[in-house]
Write a protein that holds these residues in place. Structure first.
Motif, PDB file in Angstrom:
ATOM      1  N   THR A 190     -17.981  -7.162  18.418  1.00  0.00           N
ATOM      2  CA  THR A 190     -19.311  -7.346  17.833  1.00  0.00           C
ATOM      3  C   THR A 190     -19.732  -8.804  17.969  1.00  0.00           C
ATOM      4  OG1 THR A 190     -18.265  -7.614  15.661  1.00  0.00           O
ATOM      5  CG2 THR A 190     -19.162  -5.452  16.187  1.00  0.00           C
ATOM      6  N   PRO A 191     -20.968  -9.049  18.352  1.00  0.00           N
ATOM      7  CA  PRO A 191     -21.442 -10.432  18.479  1.00  0.00           C
ATOM      8  C   PRO A 191     -21.610 -11.073  17.111  1.00  0.00           C
ATOM      9  CG  PRO A 191     -23.257  -8.902  18.823  1.00  0.00           C
ATOM     10  CD  PRO A 191     -22.014  -8.058  18.693  1.00  0.00           C
ATOM     11  N   SER A 192     -21.586 -12.368  17.087  1.00  0.00           N
ATOM     12  CA  SER A 192     -21.780 -13.071  15.814  1.00  0.00           C
ATOM     13  C   SER A 192     -23.237 -13.038  15.386  1.00  0.00           C
ATOM     14  CB  SER A 192     -21.299 -14.522  15.930  1.00  0.00           C
ATOM     15  OG  SER A 192     -22.019 -15.197  16.966  1.00  0.00           O
ATOM     16  N   GLU A 193     -24.130 -12.828  16.332  1.00  0.00           N
ATOM     17  CA  GLU A 193     -25.557 -12.688  16.044  1.00  0.00           C
ATOM     18  C   GLU A 193     -26.192 -11.890  17.175  1.00  0.00           C
ATOM     19  OE1 GLU A 193     -25.976 -15.316  19.300  1.00  0.00           O
ATOM     20  OE2 GLU A 193     -27.596 -14.221  18.321  1.00  0.00           O
ATOM     21  N   ALA A 203     -21.975   1.751  18.461  1.00  0.00           N
ATOM     22  CA  ALA A 203     -20.629   2.159  18.876  1.00  0.00           C
ATOM     23  C   ALA A 203     -20.497   3.665  18.739  1.00  0.00           C
ATOM     24  CB  ALA A 203     -19.576   1.462  18.012  1.00  0.00           C
ATOM     25  N   TRP A 204     -19.784   4.269  19.689  1.00  0.00           N
ATOM     26  CA  TRP A 204     -19.470   5.699  19.561  1.00  0.00           C
ATOM     27  C   TRP A 204     -18.192   5.984  20.315  1.00  0.00           C
ATOM     28  CZ3 TRP A 204     -21.267   7.918  15.642  1.00  0.00           C
ATOM     29  CH2 TRP A 204     -21.147   9.310  15.472  1.00  0.00           C
ATOM     30  N   TYR A 205     -17.720   7.207  20.175  1.00  0.00           N
ATOM     31  CA  TYR A 205     -16.435   7.534  20.772  1.00  0.00           C
ATOM     32  C   TYR A 205     -16.533   8.759  21.660  1.00  0.00           C
ATOM     33  CZ  TYR A 205     -15.929  11.152  17.127  1.00  0.00           C
ATOM     34  OH  TYR A 205     -16.105  12.248  16.306  1.00  0.00           O
ATOM     35  N   ALA A 206     -15.658   8.787  22.663  1.00  0.00           N
ATOM     36  CA  ALA A 206     -15.678   9.837  23.676  1.00  0.00           C
ATOM     37  C   ALA A 206     -14.754  10.965  23.251  1.00  0.00           C
ATOM     38  CB  ALA A 206     -15.231   9.286  25.024  1.00  0.00           C
ATOM     39  N   SER A 207     -15.351  12.002  22.677  1.00  0.00           N
ATOM     40  CA  SER A 207     -14.595  13.199  22.341  1.00  0.00           C
ATOM     41  C   SER A 207     -15.585  14.323  22.174  1.00  0.00           C
ATOM     42  CB  SER A 207     -13.791  13.000  21.049  1.00  0.00           C
ATOM     43  OG  SER A 207     -14.648  12.929  19.944  1.00  0.00           O
ATOM     44  N   VAL A 226      -9.956   6.391  16.633  1.00  0.00           N
ATOM     45  CA  VAL A 226     -11.231   6.385  17.329  1.00  0.00           C
ATOM     46  C   VAL A 226     -12.372   6.382  16.324  1.00  0.00           C
ATOM     47  CG1 VAL A 226     -12.673   7.678  18.951  1.00  0.00           C
ATOM     48  CG2 VAL A 226     -10.224   7.663  19.257  1.00  0.00           C
ATOM     49  N   ARG A 227     -12.277   7.246  15.347  1.00  0.00           N
ATOM     50  CA  ARG A 227     -13.348   7.360  14.357  1.00  0.00           C
ATOM     51  C   ARG A 227     -13.434   6.127  13.461  1.00  0.00           C
ATOM     52  NH1 ARG A 227     -12.197  13.660  12.705  1.00  0.00           N
ATOM     53  NH2 ARG A 227     -13.330  14.593  14.443  1.00  0.00           N
ATOM     54  N   GLU A 228     -12.270   5.646  13.038  1.00  0.00           N
ATOM     55  CA  GLU A 228     -12.283   4.494  12.140  1.00  0.00           C
ATOM     56  C   GLU A 228     -12.872   3.267  12.819  1.00  0.00           C
ATOM     57  OE1 GLU A 228     -11.820   2.927   8.398  1.00  0.00           O
ATOM     58  OE2 GLU A 228     -11.392   4.977   9.035  1.00  0.00           O
ATOM     59  N   LEU A 229     -12.514   3.041  14.053  1.00  0.00           N
ATOM     60  CA  LEU A 229     -13.075   1.905  14.795  1.00  0.00           C
ATOM     61  C   LEU A 229     -14.566   2.075  15.009  1.00  0.00           C
ATOM     62  CD1 LEU A 229     -10.228   1.295  17.403  1.00  0.00           C
ATOM     63  CD2 LEU A 229     -11.028  -0.337  15.685  1.00  0.00           C
ATOM     64  N   THR A 230     -14.992   3.288  15.333  1.00  0.00           N
ATOM     65  CA  THR A 230     -16.422   3.554  15.488  1.00  0.00           C
ATOM     66  C   THR A 230     -17.171   3.196  14.218  1.00  0.00           C
ATOM     67  OG1 THR A 230     -16.010   5.335  17.074  1.00  0.00           O
ATOM     68  CG2 THR A 230     -18.138   5.339  15.953  1.00  0.00           C
ATOM     69  N   LYS A 231     -16.670   3.673  13.088  1.00  0.00           N
ATOM     70  CA  LYS A 231     -17.337   3.420  11.810  1.00  0.00           C
ATOM     71  C   LYS A 231     -17.387   1.927  11.497  1.00  0.00           C
ATOM     72  CE  LYS A 231     -15.201   4.776   8.019  1.00  0.00           C
ATOM     73  NZ  LYS A 231     -15.000   3.602   7.124  1.00  0.00           N
ATOM     74  N   ARG A 232     -16.281   1.229  11.699  1.00  0.00           N
ATOM     75  CA  ARG A 232     -16.228  -0.187  11.340  1.00  0.00           C
ATOM     76  C   ARG A 232     -17.123  -1.044  12.233  1.00  0.00           C
ATOM     77  NH1 ARG A 232     -10.872  -2.228   8.752  1.00  0.00           N
ATOM     78  NH2 ARG A 232     -10.176  -0.407   7.576  1.00  0.00           N
ATOM     79  N   ILE A 233     -17.170  -0.738  13.515  1.00  0.00           N
ATOM     80  CA  ILE A 233     -18.024  -1.536  14.406  1.00  0.00           C
ATOM     81  C   ILE A 233     -19.490  -1.275  14.099  1.00  0.00           C
ATOM     82  CG2 ILE A 233     -18.724  -1.850  16.812  1.00  0.00           C
ATOM     83  CD1 ILE A 233     -15.790  -1.433  17.584  1.00  0.00           C
ATOM     84  N   ASN A 234     -19.847  -0.028  13.832  1.00  0.00           N
ATOM     85  CA  ASN A 234     -21.232   0.254  13.442  1.00  0.00           C
ATOM     86  C   ASN A 234     -21.586  -0.439  12.136  1.00  0.00           C
ATOM     87  OD1 ASN A 234     -22.105   1.803  15.631  1.00  0.00           O
ATOM     88  ND2 ASN A 234     -21.257   3.691  14.777  1.00  0.00           N
ATOM     89  N   GLU A 235     -20.647  -0.505  11.213  1.00  0.00           N
ATOM     90  CA  GLU A 235     -20.900  -1.216   9.959  1.00  0.00           C
ATOM     91  C   GLU A 235     -21.139  -2.699  10.211  1.00  0.00           C
ATOM     92  OE1 GLU A 235     -18.300   1.594   6.869  1.00  0.00           O
ATOM     93  OE2 GLU A 235     -17.437  -0.239   7.703  1.00  0.00           O
ATOM     94  N   ARG A 236     -20.374  -3.295  11.116  1.00  0.00           N
ATOM     95  CA  ARG A 236     -20.573  -4.711  11.426  1.00  0.00           C
ATOM     96  C   ARG A 236     -21.937  -4.937  12.081  1.00  0.00           C
ATOM     97  NH1 ARG A 236     -16.962  -8.863  12.510  1.00  0.00           N
ATOM     98  NH2 ARG A 236     -15.646  -7.826  10.963  1.00  0.00           N
ATOM     99  N   TYR A 237     -22.319  -4.064  13.004  1.00  0.00           N
ATOM    100  CA  TYR A 237     -23.651  -4.172  13.596  1.00  0.00           C
ATOM    101  C   TYR A 237     -24.730  -3.986  12.532  1.00  0.00           C
ATOM    102  CZ  TYR A 237     -22.941  -4.502  18.671  1.00  0.00           C
ATOM    103  OH  TYR A 237     -22.669  -4.943  19.949  1.00  0.00           O
TER     104      TYR A 237
END
Length: 914
Positions: free
Chosen positions: A412-415, A756-760, A440-451
């Protein structure tokens, strides 16, 4: 020797196939420097010559060298000599089968020289041999039988390797399922031979042939393959072409095991792998061309190890200390059950959140038996569930996860909105490989939260909220209700009119998806929620009203994202006026489309008729209306402006298609919609009260003038530039889409609203992700499992690969990196622009510092380094998975770019270049 299979020289191939592109100036010459086009030309000639004397050939060129095109070159030359030749492609899964269909179209259009009505149609330049894609072997067999009965001309069949594992009904009660699968496959084999007059296929192409390396594995796939491929006296195909970038995937015996399905066992006995490769194979290293030279992978790849550490929470560190102790005690490290250790730290935060059985099945379509176990469960699955449950009971939350946090920080970018002018969008594209679905899901959720934090901050800044309001909204997890309370959205009106007419708008949410908890909450603010399943619609927000008004053709702000009238900087002069339901109505966007198309004969007349409203008339604007496209045009760099001018003047259908693409990306699949919303909020705050109620046309023009000032440093401009540069390649190489399909709506992008999303899940959704990740739009970060490890192109925008869960073998690791390290992708273009020093392909291995996790990553890196050169030359022995409890010194084995790392091909095409 068959009359069709006589040895060829590269010049013979070049008469029909130009790997430099039929529209380019490249021609094959024996004395020219070795480039990729020459290597591919020589490759086809070499493979053809091997098949002239042997029933099998092995194309083992390195990952990303265009093996599909080389195989299609062999197929095309066979069709030239035998137009009714039947060819079968067997690929791992449906995604890769679709890839073959796309590449066949690209091959005929871009590489096959002459329209001959054997391979390439004289009428439209498309492939001539009909394609039949059948993903189960019984369906394939029935199709061949029916076409034989009807004397139909299908000559190109495609099926999956997975079909060999799925021959038995789930209710089959056989004790020996492998034997039962073999019996079913044998009957299908016999039926195909009977339907083809005993000849079977003229050529069979097996993609990712290393799937057949476990010859004595005792699986249903092995048993079915033995019977389906047939014995020497009754092969299913007269000739077989095997494709794999990693023939020596895990051990020296892999090559012989793969070949043993297609040649007599006696011809393999006593042969060293070097003898087999020289007899049957072609193995060359990929060369990326740039700045007047070419580069091998060791000249531009950079491996990075990222240490992840615990913070100041002793209870979290205690959790992992106990976990390591229990892992050794309960999972039997002493009993060589080291597979549990490779799953270390993965997935516990989401354990038990969902039933993963269905996802596991779809994840592993076509994967080998060993890898599939990772997705269903590992030896420590229950241990993680129990321990994390206990921790939640004590502390009310899951323990912090340093590796998750490390990946989130990297991806995730800083800005976002204060991007420096030299920051490139592709730097935000990250491909992350994991093994377990929970991770996969946990990382997706956390990166979307950071964005969401970045997006929410921008929205709050533009509204000028105080700290109390910001904190209140954040604590609500960016909820619509709290957002509406703070903005007073219920009292706001539409930005352009009081017209309450609702069109059928793409991208609206009609139901709650089971994975909604993973999605971007801020992006959801821009969605108009409809009533569904007996539930009332969610309240609109100021954001959703803004987005709706950019799409609602009856409002003038729908003109904002329309292309310029001449696809450059032209304005519009009139709109439609009509009466509907007793009310005065106007339509702006359809009138704009009519003005673009009515003077251009390339657009069908019936399409123009559909744009005119019933009993509508034309009304002049009080002054010409421009669009943001026209303002962006003046800010484009010369190369992108030139592309747009070419489309506008010579290929308006491409320009119209691009307009649909860029509009969908801006509205649904990028932060541009947030940026536009911020511009409008700021603009409205600066308007005097009397101007807010002024003529909507005049207000629109004032906003456009305000937006024009923001364009030079905007995300909108960056996305526009990047989208132009890769549009044609995206259409032709990734999605098999006619680049001039002017009426395509790009609905796929409307489903990609999260960063962010995951391939499944279903194969169709994977195709959406492939499109989005290869575009400048979302997803920026793609979490992938083994389903995206092979045969998938993810290279147009990305140069960064992260191994959150390390691969089982160096072969698997190389296949992962090969999704990005491919010809004609972002890495390739950066080498051409800047050379290898500043554009190295980044390959990242995060690990938990000073833990067993570091031991396993360090051991893998060290052993991988030792075997990579042997693997590249197909002389690798068994890969030792032992984990050394030694945490010092392994970093020296991380690959760095080596300027003079030129490599000689281990098994080159055998042709004199003089």
């Amino acid at each position: 020797m068959s009359e069709f299979w006589r040895r060829l020289k590269p010049m013979d191939v070049a008469k029909w196939i130009n790997f430099g592109g039929v529209s380019g100036e490249w021609t094959y010459a024996p004395d020219q420097p070795t480039g990729m086009a020459a290597l591919q030309t020589e490759g086809v000639a070499h493979l053809w010559s091997v098949l002239s004397r042997s029933p099998v050939a092995l194309l083992a060129d390195e990952v990303g060298m265009g093996k599909t095109f080389e195989a299609l070159g062999v197929a095309a030359l066979l069709w030239r000599k035998k137009p009714d030749a039947k060819i079968l492609v067997i690929a791992p899964n449906r995604d890769i089968c679709l890839h073959w269909q796309k590449e066949f179209g690209s091959f005929a259009r871009d590489l096959y020289v002459k329209a001959d009505d054997f391979v390439k149609s004289k009428k439209d330049g498309k492939p001539v041999p009909p394609i039949g894609a059948h993903y189960r072997l019984p369906e394939l067999t029935e199709a061949i039988e029916q076409r034989s009965k009807d004397k139909a001309p299908t000559q190109f069949y495609i099926t999956t390797i997975h079909a060999l594992s799925g021959l038995l009904d789930s209710a089959d009660a056989s004790n020996d399922k492998a034997r039962a699968a073999g019996k079913v496959a044998k009957k299908l084999h016999e039926r195909i031979l009977a339907a083809t007059g005993g000849t079977g296929f003229d050529l069979m192409i097996v993609d990712e042939a290393h799937y057949f390396r476990n010859r004595r594995g005792g699986s249903q796939r092995v048993a079915a393959a033995e019977e389906f491929f047939g014995k020497p006296e009754s092969r299913i195909a007269r000739r077989t072409l095997l494709l794999t970038a990693t023939p020596s995937h895990t051990r020296l015996g892999d090559v012989a095991n793969i070949l043993s399905y297609f040649v007599d066992q006696a011809s393999l006995e006593g042969k060293e792998v070097d003898d087999l490769m020289r007899t049957y194979a072609l193995r060359r290293f990929r060369r990326m061309e740039g700045q007047g030279t070419s580069y091998t992978k060791h000249q531009y790849r950079r491996e990075i190890a990222t240490p992840c550490r615990f913070g100041d929470n002793p209870q979290d560190e205690m959790f992992f200390a106990l976990y390591q102790k229990r892992l050794i005690e309960d999972c039997g490290v002493a009993d060589e059950k080291r597979r549990a250790l490779y799953g270390y730290l993965e997935g516990f935060e989401s354990a038990g959140h969902r039933d993963l059985a269905r996802d596991a099945q779809s994840e592993n379509e076509g994967s080998d038996d060993e890898r599939s176990k990772d997705f269903r469960a590992a030896a420590d699955t229950q241990l993680l569930q129990d321990m994390s449950g206990d921790f939640r009971g004590l502390f009310g939350s899951a323990p912090d996860h340093p590796k998750y946090d490390g990946i989130v920080n990297l991806c995730t970018p800083s800005e976002l909105f204060e991007m420096a002018t030299d920051r490139c969008l592709h730097e935000d594209k990250h491909l992350v490989f994991v093994r377990r679905i929970p991770s996969v899901r946990e990382l997706t959720k956390r990166i979307n939260e950071r964005y969401d934090e970045l997006l929410a901050k921008h929205i709050a800044d533009t509204h000028g909220w105080d700290e109390e309001s910001r904190l209140r909204w954040k604590k609500s997890n960016w909820s619509r209700e709290v957002f509406n309370e703070i903005t007073g959205a219920s009292t706001r009106r539409d930005i352009d009119s009081d017209d309450d007419q609702m069109d059928e708008i793409e991208g609206e949410s009609e139901s709650v998806d089971e994975h909604d908890y993973l999605r971007s909450r801020v992006a959801d603010l821009f969605v108009t929620k409809k009533a569904a399943d007996g539930r009332p619609p969610a309240p609109p927000t100021d954001c959703s009203r803004f987005s709706l008004n950019l799409r609602k053709t009856t409002g003038i702000f729908s003109m904002l994202l329309e292309p310029a009238s001449d696809y450059q900087s032209g304005a519009y002069h009139w709109h439609y006026h009509f009466v509907q339901g007793g009310k005065q109505r106007m339509d702006f966007a359809k009138a704009a489309q009519m003005q673009r198309m009515e003077t251009r004969p390339e657009f069908p007349r019936d399409a123009l008729d559909a744009l005119r409203p019933h009993d509508g008339d034309q009304r002049e604007y009080d002054a010409p209306i421009e669009t943001i496209w026209g303002r962006v045009f003046d800010h484009l760099p010369a190369p992108q402006r030139g592309i747009l001018v070419d489309w506008a003047t010579a290929q308006p259908r491409i320009a119209e298609n691009f307009a649909n693409y860029i509009k969908a990306g801006f509205l649904f699949a990028s932060p541009v919609i947030v940026e536009l919303y911020g511009w409008y909020v700021t603009f409205e705050q600066r308007l005097a009260d009397e101007e807010k109620h002024a003529n909507v046309q005049r207000r629109y023009r004032k906003f456009l003038d305000f937006a024009d000032l923001q364009i030079p440093d905007s995300l909108l401009l960056k996305y526009f530039i990047s989208a132009i540069a890769t549009f044609e390649q995206l259409c032709t190489k990734i999605i098999d889409h006619e680049v001039d399909a002017w009426n395509k709506g790009w609905r796929t992008l409307t489903t990609l609203s999260s960063p962010a999303w995951y391939a499944s899940g279903e194969s169709s959704h994977r195709q959406h992700l492939i499109l989005g990740f290869n575009s400048p739009f979302y997803p920026n970060t793609l979490m992938a499992t083994s389903v995206f490890q092979e045969g998938v192109n993810l290279h147009l925008q990305c140069r960064k690969v992260h191994h959150y869960g390390i691969a089982w073998t160096p072969g698997d690791n190389e296949q992962r990196v090969g999704r990005v390290d491919r010809l004609f992708g972002k890495v390739n273009s950066l080498l051409q622009q800047q050379g290898p020093d500043t554009s190295a392909l980044e390959i990242n291995y995060p690990y938990l510092k000073d833990s067993f996790d570091e031991d396993q990553v360090g051991s893998f890196i060290e052993r991988k380094y030792e075997v990579e050169d042997k693997m590249d030359r197909c002389t690798q022995g068994d890969f030792d998975r032992e984990i050394h409890l030694n945490r010092s010194g392994w970093e020296v084995f991380l690959r760095k770019p080596v300027p003079d790392a030129m490599l000689s091909d281990p098994y080159p095409a055998l042709f004199s270049r003089s």
